[in-house]
Design a protein around this motif. Structure first.
Motif, mmCIF file in Angstrom:
data_model
loop_
_atom_site.group_PDB
_atom_site.id
_atom_site.type_symbol
_atom_site.label_atom_id
_atom_site.label_comp_id
_atom_site.label_asym_id
_atom_site.label_seq_id
_atom_site.Cartn_x
_atom_site.Cartn_y
_atom_site.Cartn_z
ATOM 1 N N VAL A 118 20.231 39.010 46.139
ATOM 2 C CA VAL A 118 19.207 40.047 46.056
ATOM 3 C C VAL A 118 18.610 40.314 47.434
ATOM 4 O O VAL A 118 18.414 41.466 47.842
ATOM 5 N N GLY A 119 18.300 39.236 48.180
ATOM 6 C CA GLY A 119 17.736 39.411 49.509
ATOM 7 C C GLY A 119 18.654 40.186 50.427
ATOM 8 O O GLY A 119 18.211 41.013 51.228
ATOM 9 N N ALA A 120 19.961 39.928 50.308
ATOM 10 C CA ALA A 120 20.934 40.631 51.135
ATOM 11 C C ALA A 120 20.948 42.124 50.825
ATOM 12 O O ALA A 120 21.140 42.953 51.723
ATOM 13 N N ARG A 121 20.736 42.487 49.566
ATOM 14 C CA ARG A 121 20.717 43.901 49.189
ATOM 15 C C ARG A 121 19.523 44.622 49.817
ATOM 16 O O ARG A 121 19.622 45.774 50.229
ATOM 17 N N ILE A 122 18.408 43.945 49.872
ATOM 18 C CA ILE A 122 17.231 44.549 50.497
ATOM 19 C C ILE A 122 17.478 44.742 51.992
ATOM 20 O O ILE A 122 17.181 45.806 52.559
ATOM 21 N N VAL A 123 18.035 43.720 52.636
ATOM 22 C CA VAL A 123 18.354 43.821 54.059
ATOM 23 C C VAL A 123 19.362 44.946 54.300
ATOM 24 O O VAL A 123 19.218 45.752 55.238
ATOM 25 N N LEU A 124 20.391 45.027 53.444
ATOM 26 C CA LEU A 124 21.408 46.067 53.588
ATOM 27 C C LEU A 124 20.794 47.458 53.408
ATOM 28 O O LEU A 124 21.192 48.411 54.087
ATOM 29 N N SER A 125 19.825 47.567 52.515
ATOM 30 C CA SER A 125 19.138 48.851 52.324
ATOM 31 C C SER A 125 18.464 49.287 53.619
ATOM 32 O O SER A 125 18.533 50.465 54.019
ATOM 33 N N TRP A 126 17.804 48.329 54.300
ATOM 34 C CA TRP A 126 17.150 48.648 55.565
ATOM 35 C C TRP A 126 18.172 48.956 56.655
ATOM 36 O O TRP A 126 17.905 49.783 57.547
ATOM 37 N N VAL A 127 19.338 48.335 56.598
ATOM 38 C CA VAL A 127 20.396 48.653 57.553
ATOM 39 C C VAL A 127 20.843 50.104 57.367
ATOM 40 O O VAL A 127 21.001 50.861 58.347
ATOM 41 N N TYR A 128 21.075 50.499 56.117
ATOM 42 C CA TYR A 128 21.430 51.894 55.828
ATOM 43 C C TYR A 128 20.378 52.842 56.393
ATOM 44 O O TYR A 128 20.705 53.838 57.062
ATOM 45 N N LEU A 129 19.103 52.565 56.098
ATOM 46 C CA LEU A 129 18.037 53.463 56.517
ATOM 47 C C LEU A 129 17.868 53.459 58.032
ATOM 48 O O LEU A 129 17.600 54.513 58.636
ATOM 49 N N GLY A 130 18.028 52.285 58.658
ATOM 50 C CA GLY A 130 17.928 52.218 60.112
ATOM 51 C C GLY A 130 19.023 53.025 60.789
ATOM 52 O O GLY A 130 18.767 53.772 61.748
ATOM 53 N N LEU A 131 20.246 52.887 60.296
ATOM 54 C CA LEU A 131 21.358 53.662 60.847
ATOM 55 C C LEU A 131 21.149 55.161 60.619
ATOM 56 O O LEU A 131 21.466 55.983 61.484
ATOM 57 N N ALA A 132 20.614 55.501 59.452
ATOM 58 C CA ALA A 132 20.352 56.914 59.159
ATOM 59 C C ALA A 132 19.344 57.484 60.153
ATOM 60 O O ALA A 132 19.500 58.624 60.634
ATOM 61 N N LEU A 133 18.318 56.705 60.463
ATOM 62 C CA LEU A 133 17.307 57.167 61.424
ATOM 63 C C LEU A 133 17.917 57.354 62.816
ATOM 64 O O LEU A 133 17.686 58.372 63.479
ATOM 65 N N ILE A 134 18.705 56.380 63.255
ATOM 66 C CA ILE A 134 19.322 56.458 64.581
ATOM 67 C C ILE A 134 20.290 57.636 64.674
ATOM 68 O O ILE A 134 20.278 58.408 65.645
ATOM 69 N N LEU A 135 21.128 57.788 63.660
ATOM 70 C CA LEU A 135 22.151 58.834 63.693
ATOM 71 C C LEU A 135 21.585 60.226 63.436
ATOM 72 O O LEU A 135 22.253 61.234 63.709
#
Length: 400
Positions: free
Chosen positions: A359-376
């Motif tokens: 579950v914790g990994a899914r939350i971290v992965l969600s932030w990775v998606y959003l962080g990449l979306a912001l950068i790109l």
């Protein structure tokens, strides 16, 4: 050619027949047997729906036809998911399966389907010696823009820990507005049909339309026969096989219902029609992330539940992850180009969830998606204005 088409259609009906016969006779083949028999039935129904919808494009042209095709193609997915939501009204534990099926279908479509189309397009480009990459036509900006708004609205679900009745109204209304806008788009999609639909489309108008209607009716009957026992078998098989029921529902059911659509999209890309292939999957993503989600609380209410479908901790994380993936997917398509590196990014991030399933990994992965979306999104800021204009149905070169 005619013999080949007859063999394919016959194979689809042969695949559906055992499921329909068992359903009529009231025979239960057991959990594992049920997954096999009724899963093949769902797959056969999806094929029949796809062929009928593709053939119907001979009589209905334009972007609206593609949107309707995308909706029809995933009806088996709707049937299974709505059954879970309806049953949850009297059996609350089934609410988790409704969310599982919905999130699995959406993430598989973007994380596997889109990359498959990109790889097929890249391979076809190398074969023909042309420039690789998928360039979407300008009117696809409507799909991207509508999906972007729906992706942002979707964060309400994990924030409130439910799919509220008012959110259902908003999302269904948004999908209706989407259909209205693509229906007013003057650009046409003149596609060369392939396979079974190509042969059926050459029939005279009367027989062609009768065959199309028969295909829809037959497929609907198979879906009606298979949806409930297939969904039940998925849940029961978890205990029999010692596999997490949530994961079975999340990935196996969408695999059966989404497969025909993915195959057709890949074939389009292999024929250097990547815009058509990705466009169909993009439209499917729009309807699944609006109409499908919006329908779940209604099915839950019809089954005896409250006006809002509740989400527990695991479901909250799954919905959050799916929404975050959708945001990144929208950002990647803002410039209407889908290159191989974008496909690779989506595929790798999709695969990470299986390597780190906690579950914790899914939350971290969600932030990775959003962080990449912001950068790109930074180098694509200039694309926001034409995307916003597309929400009003105004696209470059369109007199509307």
């Amino acid at each position: 050619m005619r013999t080949n088409v007859a063999v394919r259609v016959g194979a689809a009906f042969a695949g559906a027949l055992p499921a329909v016969v068992l359903r009529i006779m009231g025979v239960e083949p057991g959990a594992v047997g049920g997954i096999a028999v009724f899963g093949v039935g769902v797959l056969a129904a999806a094929l029949l729906l796809m062929w009928a919808a593709e053939t119907a494009r001979a009589d209905i042209a334009g972007p609206l036809a593609l949107a309707l095709l995308a909706f029809i193609a995933v009806l088996p997915e709707y049937a299974v998911d709505l059954y879970f939501a309806y049953t949850a009204g009297s059996r609350p534990e089934y609410a988790a399966y409704a969310a599982a099926n919905m999130t699995g279908a959406n993430r598989m479509l973007v994380g596997v389907g889109w990359p498959l189309v990109a790889v097929a397009a890249w391979a076809a480009a190398r074969r023909k010696g042309v420039s690789p990459g998928i360039g979407l036509r300008e009117h696809r900006r409507i799909d991207v823009a509508f999906l972007g708004v729906a992706a942002l609205v979707a964060f309400v679900m994990p924030a409130t820990r439910e799919i509220a009745w008012w959110l259902a109204v908003v999302l269904i209304g948004w999908y209706a507005y989407y259909l209205f806008r693509v229906g007013r788009c003057s650009e046409t999609d003149e596609e060369e049909l392939v396979g079974v639909p190509a042969r059926l489309a050459r029939l005279p108008a009367g027989p062609r339309r009768a065959t199309t209607v028969f295909g829809f009716v037959a497929a609907a009957g198979v879906v009606f026969a298979c949806a409930e026992p297939f969904a039940t078998a998925l849940v029961d098989a978890g205990a029999t096989l010692g596999v997490d029921r949530f994961l079975l529902v999340q990935w196996l059911a969408p695999l059966a219902s989404e497969a025909p659509e993915l195959i057709v999209a890949v074939v389009f890309a292999w024929r250097l029609r990547g815009d058509d292939g990705l466009g169909a999957l993009l439209s499917s993503k729009v309807n699944q992330w609006t109409l499908l989600i919006g329908s779940l609380p209604l099915a839950y209410l019809a089954g005896g539940g409250d006006a809002s479908l509740p989400l527990v901790e695991r479901q909250v994380d799954e919905v959050l992850l799916t929404a975050a993936q959708t945001v990144l997917a929208v950002v990647l398509l803002l410039d209407l180009r889908f290159l191989l590196w974008k496909a690779g990014l989506l595929l790798v991030l999709f695969a990470v969830q299986f390597v780190l399933p906690g579950v914790g990994a899914r939350i971290v992965l969600s932030w990775v998606y959003l962080g990449l979306a912001l950068i790109l999104s930074v180098p694509r800021l200039r694309e926001l204005r034409p995307s916003a204009r597309a929400l009003a149905g105004r696209i470059e070169g369109d007199p509307h």
